[in-house]
Enzyme design. Structure first.
Site, short mmCIF file in Angstrom:
data_model
loop_
_atom_site.label_atom_id
_atom_site.label_comp_id
_atom_site.label_asym_id
_atom_site.label_seq_id
_atom_site.Cartn_x
_atom_site.Cartn_y
_atom_site.Cartn_z
N ASN A 105 0.87 -1.18 0.00
CA ASN A 105 0.00 0.00 0.00
C ASN A 105 0.90 1.23 0.00
OD1 ASN A 105 -1.74 2.08 0.52
ND2 ASN A 105 -2.79 1.07 2.22
N ARG A 126 -2.20 -1.76 -3.92
CA ARG A 126 -3.28 -0.78 -3.90
C ARG A 126 -2.92 0.35 -4.86
NH1 ARG A 126 -3.95 4.13 0.10
NH2 ARG A 126 -5.90 4.91 -0.72
N HIS A 143 -11.51 5.02 -1.75
CA HIS A 143 -11.82 4.12 -0.63
C HIS A 143 -12.65 2.92 -1.09
CE1 HIS A 143 -11.47 7.66 2.44
NE2 HIS A 143 -10.33 6.99 2.37
N LEU A 173 -14.83 6.74 7.94
CA LEU A 173 -14.49 8.00 8.58
C LEU A 173 -13.11 7.89 9.22
CD1 LEU A 173 -17.93 8.69 10.36
CD2 LEU A 173 -17.22 9.35 8.05
N ASN A 228 -8.87 9.71 8.60
CA ASN A 228 -8.26 10.99 8.26
C ASN A 228 -8.82 11.45 6.92
OD1 ASN A 228 -6.59 12.97 9.02
ND2 ASN A 228 -4.74 11.73 8.88
N ARG A 260 -8.47 17.94 4.85
CA ARG A 260 -9.08 18.30 3.56
C ARG A 260 -10.42 18.99 3.80
NH1 ARG A 260 -8.53 12.45 0.86
NH2 ARG A 260 -7.00 11.92 2.42
N ARG A 285 -8.82 12.53 18.24
CA ARG A 285 -8.75 12.28 19.70
C ARG A 285 -8.46 13.57 20.46
NH1 ARG A 285 -4.99 7.30 18.30
NH2 ARG A 285 -4.50 8.87 16.75
N GLY A 332 -14.62 6.34 12.64
CA GLY A 332 -15.84 5.52 12.59
C GLY A 332 -15.79 4.33 13.52
N GLU A 333 -14.60 3.75 13.71
CA GLU A 333 -14.49 2.58 14.58
C GLU A 333 -14.37 2.95 16.04
OE1 GLU A 333 -11.23 0.07 13.15
OE2 GLU A 333 -11.93 0.39 11.11
N ASN A 334 -13.84 4.15 16.31
CA ASN A 334 -13.48 4.46 17.70
C ASN A 334 -14.28 5.57 18.37
OD1 ASN A 334 -11.08 2.69 18.10
ND2 ASN A 334 -10.38 3.82 16.30
N GLU A 381 -8.58 -3.43 4.45
CA GLU A 381 -8.30 -3.31 3.02
C GLU A 381 -7.24 -4.30 2.56
OE1 GLU A 381 -8.14 0.88 4.14
OE2 GLU A 381 -8.71 1.35 2.09
P1 ADP Z 1 -6.18 7.26 7.47
O1 ADP Z 1 -5.97 5.78 7.22
O2 ADP Z 1 -7.13 7.92 6.52
O3 ADP Z 1 -4.90 8.03 7.65
P2 ADP Z 1 -7.35 6.40 9.99
O4 ADP Z 1 -8.42 5.49 9.51
O5 ADP Z 1 -6.18 5.79 10.66
O6 ADP Z 1 -6.90 7.41 8.88
O7 ADP Z 1 -8.05 7.42 11.01
C1 ADP Z 1 -7.32 8.42 11.63
C2 ADP Z 1 -8.28 9.24 12.49
O8 ADP Z 1 -8.90 8.37 13.45
C3 ADP Z 1 -7.59 10.33 13.28
O9 ADP Z 1 -8.37 11.51 13.25
C4 ADP Z 1 -7.57 9.77 14.68
O10 ADP Z 1 -7.59 10.78 15.65
C5 ADP Z 1 -8.86 8.98 14.71
N1 ADP Z 1 -8.82 8.01 15.81
C6 ADP Z 1 -7.98 6.97 15.96
N2 ADP Z 1 -8.21 6.35 17.14
C7 ADP Z 1 -9.24 7.02 17.74
C8 ADP Z 1 -9.94 6.90 18.97
N3 ADP Z 1 -9.64 5.93 19.84
N4 ADP Z 1 -10.92 7.78 19.23
C9 ADP Z 1 -11.24 8.74 18.36
N5 ADP Z 1 -10.60 8.94 17.18
C10 ADP Z 1 -9.62 8.08 16.87
#
Ligand code: ADP
Length: 391
Positions: free
Chosen positions: A7, A85, A174, A201, A203, A233, A277, A325-327, A378
């Site tokens: 990737n 990718r 995505h 959801l 970065n 962005r 965070r 989205g996960e956290n 992915e």
């Molecule tokens: P990408 O792959 O697009 O760089 P990620 O999917 O890793 O991004 O997501 C990054 C985002 O997720 C950041 O804004 C980060 O602060 C947020 N994030 C990661 N862990 C947590 C958490 N425990 N609680 C809230 N936001 C989180």
């Protein structure tokens, strides 16, 4: 099948060597700061501890060469195929593709639409083809899942000759993650999952409207700048802002490009950070800029989700994935509460508990729509494509 997944981002190159059958990960790592000073190579093989070393990578070829050397030296798992990718496959790639010379030509042909990504990704494929001439390489495009969009959704209301000459249309991104969300939601929910709103959801962030496995619309556009407000962005804004800044502000093309891609979004509105965070921590302390950043993030996601739902004439399932989205259960809660008029009911306790622990249903029993958190994978999706196409 043991698949090496590459990737390559604009300034990083991540890899994972995994078994498609057991999903075991034999090795993984990341080359950071490609093309910049003070590069770092971090990797982990089997049960051995994580190794991190200073390593300058003048370009993506240097990065992939370092990865393959580390695998040759430290990993005794035989690689059966390689998946790459690729950010931009243009209108040409409607599915992943087994790499040959024609596929390489097409990846270069569409590179001007994603110059920071496709060239580096192509360099990684070329190096892998030379280094392991007997192994199949498969290109997996972020865009191919969106090639099913109807014309009414992908066409831009610009002069036809301009769109044709410059290949301007909605391509989305995505796609591999949205495809994974569909696959898992369908496996878990069966026939009751027909119309899925997939919310990636992180970065970078995008939504996709998926009906019976077919993508009907998505929020990213010609490039991944469009759609939702993201970490750095701006997402959708009035396009005249670009001309206005250049005309009245004296900004150059590069300055506007950098502003909208790297200095906007959560970073700009919070005035502090792009990290959700830290913004959450600021909002909890009542910082008005952090509060506004979150409110805007949820509001824009809600508005664009409504557009996605309208394109499917309804929704049965909503999934959340990627870092936020996960956290971040508060974002999920705020988002879902906007759809109570559609019968969406989130179970607060389930929602709070669904943090980093596999697929979870977070909707209440009486919800008209099933809402889930499905952590994306992915790399696994890419590996499955390698298995499918290399056979
Ligand atoms: P990408 O792959 O697009 O760089 P990620 O999917 O890793 O991004 O997501 C990054 C985002 O997720 C950041 O804004 C980060 O602060 C947020 N994030 C990661 N862990 C947590 C958490 N425990 N609680 C809230 N936001 C989180």
């Amino acid at each position: 099948m043991n698949v090496l997944v590459i990737n390559a981002g604009s300034s990083s190159l991540k890899f994972q060597l995994l078994d498609t059958k057991t999903r075991a990960i034999f090795a993984k790592g990341n080359c950071e700061r490609i093309g910049l000073a003070d590069g770092i190579f971090g990797y982990k093989v089997g049960d051995a501890g994580k190794v991190e070393e200073a390593c300058d990578f003048p370009d993506h070829k240097a990065a992939i060469a370092r990865v393959l050397k580390a695998l040759d030296d430290h990993c005794d798992v035989a690689i059966d195929g390689i998946g790459h990718r690729i950010v931009q496959g243009g209108w040409y790639f409607k599915d992943s593709a087994l790499v040959d010379d024609t596929v390489m030509d097409k990846i270069y042909e569409f590179a001007p639409l994603a110059p920071l990504h496709n060239y580096g990704e192509a360099a990684a494929i070329e190096y892998c083809r030379e280094h392991y001439p007997d192994l199949p390489n498969v290109a997996v495009f972020d865009t191919s899942f969106h090639m099913t969009l109807p014309k009414v959704a992908y066409t831009y209301a610009l002069p036809k000759d301009v769109c044709e000459k410059y290949r301007i249309r909605k391509y989305g991104a995505h796609g591999t993650s949205h495809r994974y969300e569909w696959m898992r939601a369908k496996e878990i929910l069966g026939p009751k999952c027909r119309r899925l709103l997939s919310c990636h959801l992180g970065n970078g962030a995008s939504l996709a409207a998926i009906m019976d496995g077919v993508c009907h619309d998505t929020t990213m556009g010609l490039t991944p700048l469009d759609g939702l407000m993201m970490g750095t962005r701006c997402g959708s804004i009035d396009p005249a802002t670009v001309c206005y800044l250049q005309r009245e502000g004296g900004y150059t093309y590069d300055e506007v490009d950098e502003m909208m891609n790297k200095k906007s979004g959560l970073l700009a509105v919070s005035g502090k950070t792009q990290d959700a965070r830290d913004i959450r921590a600021g909002a909890d302390k009542g910082d008005p800029d952090c509060l506004l950043a979150f409110d805007m993030y949820a509001y824009k996601a809600m508005q664009q989700a409504a557009a996605m739902i309208a394109s499917m004439a309804g929704v049965d399932t909503i999934t959340f994935t990627a870092g936020i989205g996960e956290n971040d259960y508060s974002i999920r809660q705020a988002f879902c509460e906007c759809f109570e008029w559609l019968g969406v009911r989130v179970d607060r306790e389930r929602n709070r508990a669904a943090v980093g622990n596999g697929p979870q249903v977070i909707s209440a029993e009486d919800s008209a729509v099933t809402v889930m958190v499905i952590p994306t994978d992915e790399e696994y999706m890419i590996a499955l494509d390698v298995e499918r196409l290399a056979k």
